[in-house]
Design an enzyme around this catalytic site. Structure first.
Site, PDB file in Angstrom:
ATOM      1  N   ASP A   1       0.852  -1.200   0.000  1.00  0.00           N
ATOM      2  CA  ASP A   1       0.000   0.000   0.000  1.00  0.00           C
ATOM      3  C   ASP A   1       0.885   1.246   0.000  1.00  0.00           C
ATOM      4  OD1 ASP A   1      -1.889   1.951   0.415  1.00  0.00           O
ATOM      5  OD2 ASP A   1      -2.664   1.139   2.307  1.00  0.00           O
TER       6      ASP A   1
ATOM      7  N   GLU B   1      -1.855  -1.016  -3.554  1.00  0.00           N
ATOM      8  CA  GLU B   1      -2.994  -0.168  -3.166  1.00  0.00           C
ATOM      9  C   GLU B   1      -2.626   1.300  -3.301  1.00  0.00           C
ATOM     10  OE1 GLU B   1      -4.768  -1.591   0.417  1.00  0.00           O
ATOM     11  OE2 GLU B   1      -5.181   0.432   1.144  1.00  0.00           O
TER      12      GLU B   1
ATOM     13  N   GLU C   1     -10.177   3.930  -0.558  1.00  0.00           N
ATOM     14  CA  GLU C   1     -10.344   4.584   0.748  1.00  0.00           C
ATOM     15  C   GLU C   1     -10.461   6.098   0.622  1.00  0.00           C
ATOM     16  OE1 GLU C   1      -6.519   2.886   2.168  1.00  0.00           O
ATOM     17  OE2 GLU C   1      -6.168   4.830   3.035  1.00  0.00           O
TER      18      GLU C   1
ATOM     19  N   ASP D   1     -15.390   2.280   1.642  1.00  0.00           N
ATOM     20  CA  ASP D   1     -15.084   2.875   2.952  1.00  0.00           C
ATOM     21  C   ASP D   1     -16.397   3.371   3.554  1.00  0.00           C
ATOM     22  OD1 ASP D   1     -12.440   4.510   4.402  1.00  0.00           O
ATOM     23  OD2 ASP D   1     -14.488   5.140   4.841  1.00  0.00           O
TER      24      ASP D   1
ATOM     25  N   HIS E   1     -11.875  -1.126   3.018  1.00  0.00           N
ATOM     26  CA  HIS E   1     -10.846  -0.429   3.790  1.00  0.00           C
ATOM     27  C   HIS E   1     -11.314  -0.302   5.237  1.00  0.00           C
ATOM     28  CE1 HIS E   1      -9.266   3.546   5.378  1.00  0.00           C
ATOM     29  NE2 HIS E   1      -8.211   2.775   5.306  1.00  0.00           N
TER      30      HIS E   1
END
Ligand SMILES: C[C@H](O)[C@@H](O)CC(=O)C(=O)O
Ligand SMILES: [Mg+2]
Length: 437
Positions: free
Chosen positions: A247, A273, A302, A325, A352
Site C-alpha cells: 500500500d 494499493e 479509501e 469505505d 478499507h
C-alpha cells in the site's frame, strides 16, 4: 410511534496514535486516528451513533460541516426518513447552497457519512437488529429504494440493481448461517505500518502468524531500498503460500508507480494499493495494464469520494479490487450502489478499515455483500487493524482471522462515553498529557 430526532450533537474525538506511529504510511506520517462523532437524540430516548474518520487536524472542520447540516435532520421522524431514504440522501447531498462545498466529496461528504451512519444505527436499533441483519432481511425493493442512482444509470439502473439482488436471494439463508458459524475472512495491516522498525515488524508478524493470520499488508512508497528489505522480511516470515499486499497511499506518479512496484514483484504482492492520486482514473488504468503481466492487481477506494468515481474506475478497468469505505462514501446508501456496481463488473470488494471505528462499521457492509450480493469469497477479504477497539461499546470480534458477525442491535460505532470525554479535543484529559498539534 416512530422516534423523532430532536437533537444532533457532534464531537471532535482524537487518539494520539502518532506517538507510536500506528497508522503511518508514505503520505500520512503522523496520523492521530480521530473521528467526528455524532449522536442523534430522539423524543423517545432512543439514540443513534455515527462517525466519520479523520487523521487529527481538521476534524474541527468536519464538526462544523455536521453542524451546518443538522437543520436538515432535526425534526424528522425515523419513519419519515426511511420511508423515502433516497429522498433523504438527496436532501443531505443536494442542498442548493451546501452542495457547492462538494458536491458529494470532501469535508461535506464526510459529514454526510457521519450523519447518515447515525441514522442507519438508529434504524437498526429501532428494529432490534445489527445493521448487517437489517440489510439482509430487507426486500430487494426496499434496498434499492435507499440508493440514489443519479449519475450511475449509464452503468446500473434501478431495475438492474433489483434484478441482481433478486438473483442473489438464492442461497442467502445458507450464506447467513455460514457467516454466523465461520465469520468473514480478514487480513491485517497492523504488522507493518511505515513507521515501525524491522524489529517491531518481526515481532508483530510472529504474533500474527501465531494468531492464525494468513494475509498481510505492508506499507511502502517512501524509500525503495527500505521497501525491498521490509517486504522480503515479511515474505520470508509468512512463507510463499500466505498472501501479501502492498500500500503506497498515493505516493507516486504513474510511471514511477509502475517501475517501483515492478521492483517489488519478487515478493509477489496480490495488489498495490493507492499507487497514485485517488482521482487519477486513467493513471490507475495504465498502472493496472502494466502490472497485470506480473500478476499484481491495483486496489483503491479509501479516498475514492463517491459512487460516480467508482463507476468510472470500473468502466475504465482501472482497479482489480474495490475498497469501499464506510465513512468516505455517503454511508450505507452510497455503499450499496458501489457494491452492486462492483458485482456487475465482477470485481471483488475488499473494504478499507484502517482507522478508528472503520472495522466496527464496515464489517456490516461486507457481511451483507457476501450474503445478499456477491455470494463469493474468492479473492475477497476485509481489512483489520488492531487499534482502539477498546473504546467501543461493541468492538469487533475476530476469531481465526475472521470477522464474526455482530449480534447487538445497531451499526457498532457507539463509543464508550468515558473514552469520548477523555479524548475529546482539545479539552479531554488525554490531550492534557499529550502535545497538541
Ligand atoms: C492513515 C491511515 O492509517 C492509512 O494508512 C490507512 C490505509 O491506507 C489502509 O488501512 O489501507
Ligand atoms: Mg490503504
Amino acid at each position: 410511534m416512530s422516534p423523532k430526532i430532536v437533537r444532533v450533537s457532534v464531537r471532535d474525538v482524537r487518539f494520539p496514535t502518532s506517538l507510536e506511529q500506528h497508522g503511518s504510511d508514505a503520505m500520512h506520517t503522523d496520523p492521530d486516528y480521530s473521528a467526528a462523532y455524532v449522536v442523534l437524540e430522539t423524543d423517545g430516548g432512543l439514540r443513534g451513533f455515527g462517525l466519520t474518520f479523520t487523521l487529527g487536524k481538521g476534524t474541527e472542520i468536519v464538526v462544523c460541516a455536521v453542524q451546518a447540516m443538522t437543520g436538515l435532520v432535526v425534526g424528522k421522524s425515523l419513519e419519515e426518513i426511511v420511508r423515502d431514504f433516497r429522498g433523504f440522501y438527496r436532501l443531505l447531498t443536494s442542498d442548493g447552497q451546501m452542495r457547492w462545498l462538494g458536491p458529494e466529496k470532501g469535508v461535506i461528504h464526510l459529514a454526510t457519512a457521519a450523519l447518515l451512519n447515525a441514522v442507519w444505527d438508529l434504524w437498526a436499533r429501532m428494529e432490534g437488529k445489527p445493521l448487517w441483519k437489517l440489510l439482509v432481511d430487507m426486500s430487494p425493493e426496499r434496498l434499492v429504494s435507499c440508493i440514489d442512482f443519479r449519475y450511475i444509470t449509464d452503468v446500473l439502473t434501478e431495475e438492474e440493481a433489483l434484478e441482481l439482488l433478486v438473483k442473489a436471494q438464492e442461497g442467502k439463508r445458507q450464506r447467513e448461517e455460514e457467516m454466523l458459524r465461520e465469520g468473514y475472512p480478514a487480513y491485517t495491516t497492523s504488522c507493518a505500518w511505515l513507521g515501525y522498525s524491522d524489529q517491531q515488524l518481526k515481532q508483530l508478524c510472529t504474533d500474527a502468524l501465531k494468531g492464525g493470520w494468513t494475509k498481510f499488508k505492508v506499507k511502502v512508497g517512501a524509500d525503495l531500498d527500505d521497501d525491498v528489505r521490509r517486504c522480503r522480511l515479511i515474505r520470508q516470515m509468512i512463507g510463499p503460500d500466505n498472501t501479501l499486499m502492498i500500500d503506497a497511499n498515493q505516493r507516486w506518479d504513474v510511471s514511477e508507480a509502475i517501475s517501483w512496484v515492478s521492483n517489488l514483484a519478487e515478493v509477489k504482492p496480490l495488489w498495490i494499493e493507492e499507487p497514485t492520486s485517488p482521482d487519477d482514473i486513467l493513471g490507475h488504468a495504465a498502472i493496472s495494464k502494466a502490472l497485470a503481466p506480473l500478476g499484481i492487481g491495483v486496489a483503491t477506494g479509501e479516498q475514492c469520494h463517491n459512487r460516480v468515481m467508482f463507476k468510472q474506475f470500473l468502466q475504465a478497468g482501472a482497479l482489480q479490487f474495490v475498497q469501499i469505505d464506510s465513512c468516505r462514501l455517503g454511508s450505507v446508501n452510497e455503499n450499496l450502489a458501489v457494491l452492486l456496481m462492483a458485482h456487475k463488473f465482477r470485481v471483488p470488494v475488499c473494504p478499507h478499515a484502517g482507522g478508528v471505528g472503520l472495522c466496527e462499521l464496515v464489517q456490516h457492509l461486507i457481511l451483507f455483500d457476501y450474503i445478499c450480493v456477491s455470494a463469493s469469497l474468492s479473492n475477497r477479504m476485509c481489512e483489520y487493524v488492531d487499534h482502539l477497539h477498546e473504546h467501543f461499546v461493541c468492538p469487533v470480534v475476530i476469531h481465526n482471522a475472521r470477522y464474526m458477525p455482530p449480534k447487538i442491535p445497531g451499526y457498532s460505532c457507539e463509543m464508550l462515553e468515558s473514552s469520548v470525554k477523555k479524548h475529546q479535543y482539545p479539552d479531554g484529559d488525554a490531550w492534557k498529557l499529550y502535545p497538541k498539534k
